[in-house]
Design a protein around this motif. Sequence first.
Motif, PDB file in Angstrom:
ATOM      1  N   VAL A   1      37.167  -2.392 -34.095  1.00  0.00           N
ATOM      2  CA  VAL A   1      38.513  -2.359 -33.772  1.00  0.00           C
ATOM      3  C   VAL A   1      39.074  -2.376 -32.296  1.00  0.00           C
ATOM      4  O   VAL A   1      39.828  -3.044 -31.818  1.00  0.00           O
ATOM      5  N   ASP A   2      38.374  -1.338 -31.856  1.00  0.00           N
ATOM      6  CA  ASP A   2      38.429  -1.186 -30.475  1.00  0.00           C
ATOM      7  C   ASP A   2      38.161  -2.484 -29.522  1.00  0.00           C
ATOM      8  O   ASP A   2      38.683  -2.712 -28.773  1.00  0.00           O
ATOM      9  N   LEU A   3      36.881  -3.065 -30.011  1.00  0.00           N
ATOM     10  CA  LEU A   3      36.409  -4.098 -29.392  1.00  0.00           C
ATOM     11  C   LEU A   3      37.494  -5.389 -29.402  1.00  0.00           C
ATOM     12  O   LEU A   3      37.521  -6.151 -28.419  1.00  0.00           O
ATOM     13  N   LEU A   4      37.777  -5.511 -30.739  1.00  0.00           N
ATOM     14  CA  LEU A   4      38.755  -6.542 -30.961  1.00  0.00           C
ATOM     15  C   LEU A   4      40.147  -6.331 -30.321  1.00  0.00           C
ATOM     16  O   LEU A   4      40.697  -7.362 -29.872  1.00  0.00           O
ATOM     17  N   ASN A   5      40.411  -5.194 -30.026  1.00  0.00           N
ATOM     18  CA  ASN A   5      41.915  -5.033 -29.410  1.00  0.00           C
ATOM     19  C   ASN A   5      41.870  -5.238 -28.123  1.00  0.00           C
ATOM     20  O   ASN A   5      43.011  -5.870 -27.444  1.00  0.00           O
ATOM     21  N   SER A   6      40.572  -4.904 -27.519  1.00  0.00           N
ATOM     22  CA  SER A   6      40.634  -5.268 -26.102  1.00  0.00           C
ATOM     23  C   SER A   6      40.604  -7.030 -25.676  1.00  0.00           C
ATOM     24  O   SER A   6      41.216  -7.390 -24.806  1.00  0.00           O
ATOM     25  N   LEU A   7      40.207  -7.818 -26.752  1.00  0.00           N
ATOM     26  CA  LEU A   7      40.181  -9.084 -26.770  1.00  0.00           C
ATOM     27  C   LEU A   7      41.545  -9.584 -26.945  1.00  0.00           C
ATOM     28  O   LEU A   7      42.008 -10.674 -26.279  1.00  0.00           O
ATOM     29  N   LEU A   8      42.271  -9.002 -27.924  1.00  0.00           N
ATOM     30  CA  LEU A   8      43.803  -9.239 -28.377  1.00  0.00           C
ATOM     31  C   LEU A   8      44.693  -8.921 -27.042  1.00  0.00           C
ATOM     32  O   LEU A   8      45.688  -9.751 -26.656  1.00  0.00           O
ATOM     33  N   LEU A   9      44.416  -8.030 -26.258  1.00  0.00           N
ATOM     34  CA  LEU A   9      45.160  -7.633 -25.229  1.00  0.00           C
ATOM     35  C   LEU A   9      45.148  -8.682 -23.921  1.00  0.00           C
ATOM     36  O   LEU A   9      45.794  -9.096 -23.076  1.00  0.00           O
ATOM     37  N   GLU A  10      43.568  -9.017 -23.854  1.00  0.00           N
ATOM     38  CA  GLU A  10      43.333  -9.878 -22.747  1.00  0.00           C
ATOM     39  C   GLU A  10      43.719 -11.342 -22.952  1.00  0.00           C
ATOM     40  O   GLU A  10      43.949 -12.029 -22.017  1.00  0.00           O
ATOM     41  N   PHE A  11      43.620 -11.821 -24.408  1.00  0.00           N
ATOM     42  CA  PHE A  11      44.127 -13.233 -24.498  1.00  0.00           C
ATOM     43  C   PHE A  11      45.117 -13.002 -25.529  1.00  0.00           C
ATOM     44  O   PHE A  11      44.745 -13.286 -26.744  1.00  0.00           O
ATOM     45  N   PRO A  12      46.409 -12.883 -25.321  1.00  0.00           N
ATOM     46  CA  PRO A  12      47.577 -12.936 -26.450  1.00  0.00           C
ATOM     47  C   PRO A  12      47.833 -14.201 -26.819  1.00  0.00           C
ATOM     48  O   PRO A  12      47.618 -15.198 -26.112  1.00  0.00           O
ATOM     49  N   VAL A  13      48.467 -14.524 -28.042  1.00  0.00           N
ATOM     50  CA  VAL A  13      48.702 -15.618 -28.663  1.00  0.00           C
ATOM     51  C   VAL A  13      50.130 -15.961 -28.443  1.00  0.00           C
ATOM     52  O   VAL A  13      51.050 -15.235 -28.103  1.00  0.00           O
ATOM     53  N   ASN A  14      50.259 -17.429 -28.510  1.00  0.00           N
ATOM     54  CA  ASN A  14      51.923 -17.855 -28.656  1.00  0.00           C
ATOM     55  C   ASN A  14      51.961 -18.340 -30.098  1.00  0.00           C
ATOM     56  O   ASN A  14      51.905 -19.348 -30.349  1.00  0.00           O
ATOM     57  N   PRO A  15      52.643 -17.303 -30.740  1.00  0.00           N
ATOM     58  CA  PRO A  15      52.806 -17.829 -32.407  1.00  0.00           C
ATOM     59  C   PRO A  15      54.089 -19.070 -32.120  1.00  0.00           C
ATOM     60  O   PRO A  15      55.076 -18.713 -31.673  1.00  0.00           O
ATOM     61  N   GLN A  16      54.102 -19.682 -33.124  1.00  0.00           N
ATOM     62  CA  GLN A  16      55.214 -20.708 -33.131  1.00  0.00           C
ATOM     63  C   GLN A  16      55.546 -21.109 -34.727  1.00  0.00           C
ATOM     64  O   GLN A  16      54.347 -21.277 -35.357  1.00  0.00           O
ATOM     65  N   ILE A  17      56.503 -21.466 -35.041  1.00  0.00           N
ATOM     66  CA  ILE A  17      56.810 -22.069 -36.423  1.00  0.00           C
ATOM     67  C   ILE A  17      56.710 -23.409 -36.415  1.00  0.00           C
ATOM     68  O   ILE A  17      57.089 -24.374 -35.261  1.00  0.00           O
ATOM     69  N   SER A  18      55.915 -24.215 -37.259  1.00  0.00           N
ATOM     70  CA  SER A  18      55.295 -25.323 -37.263  1.00  0.00           C
ATOM     71  C   SER A  18      55.569 -26.076 -38.605  1.00  0.00           C
ATOM     72  O   SER A  18      55.629 -25.597 -39.586  1.00  0.00           O
TER      73      SER A  18
END
Length: 209
Positions: free
Chosen positions: A77-94
């Motif tokens: 979880v810690d490793l994955l969280n570090s990736l999420l912080l570094e590479f944030p997503v841009n969610p959109q309704i499609s």
Amino acid sequence: MELAYYSDYAVRLVNTEEPARNKDTLTSVESIRELFGESSQAARRATDADVTRFRSVRGRLRAVFTAADAGDETQAVDLLNSLLLEFPVNPQISGHDFRDEDGRPKWHMHLADHPSNATSGYAAIAAMGLAFHLTEYGVDRLGLCQAAPCRNAYLDTSTNRSRRYCSDRCATRANVAAYRARKRLETERSASTSRSEDTAQETTPRTDR
């Protein structure tokens, strides 16, 4: 949101390398574009510089699978969280490509591509997809193939959490190897028993009548 689709980004990237076999297919811009699949717009942003960046992200994603496979949930979880912080997503309704019987869009959440570069876009989608899979199904659903020397990553979607191999091919290979090992053990035990019986007969005193 199609969780399996997005989490598969992580699996595809991790499995471009087989360390035990010294194989790496992530060697060119074209190999990066193939990873994106139908996302051709994002693939067009790939450059030679992305090869090194993709390999770095790949190593970090493999570390998540390695920790999960070892049962270290906190580390995964810690490793994955570090990736999420570094590479944030841009969610959109499609609503593209999905229409109901009246021709109206079927609205759904879509993880938009990161505008800066191909690596950031792919890493954001892969990390978020893996995070959704982990929180929805559990850390133990992330694994590494047990058929040595494969060690490819996989997502366990079986109903009884029993998956151990990345493919049917590896499962068959592992089962054949296990069968042969059992047969060798049976043969060795049989030979050992025969030798013991022969030795016992040779050391048993003869009784002359």
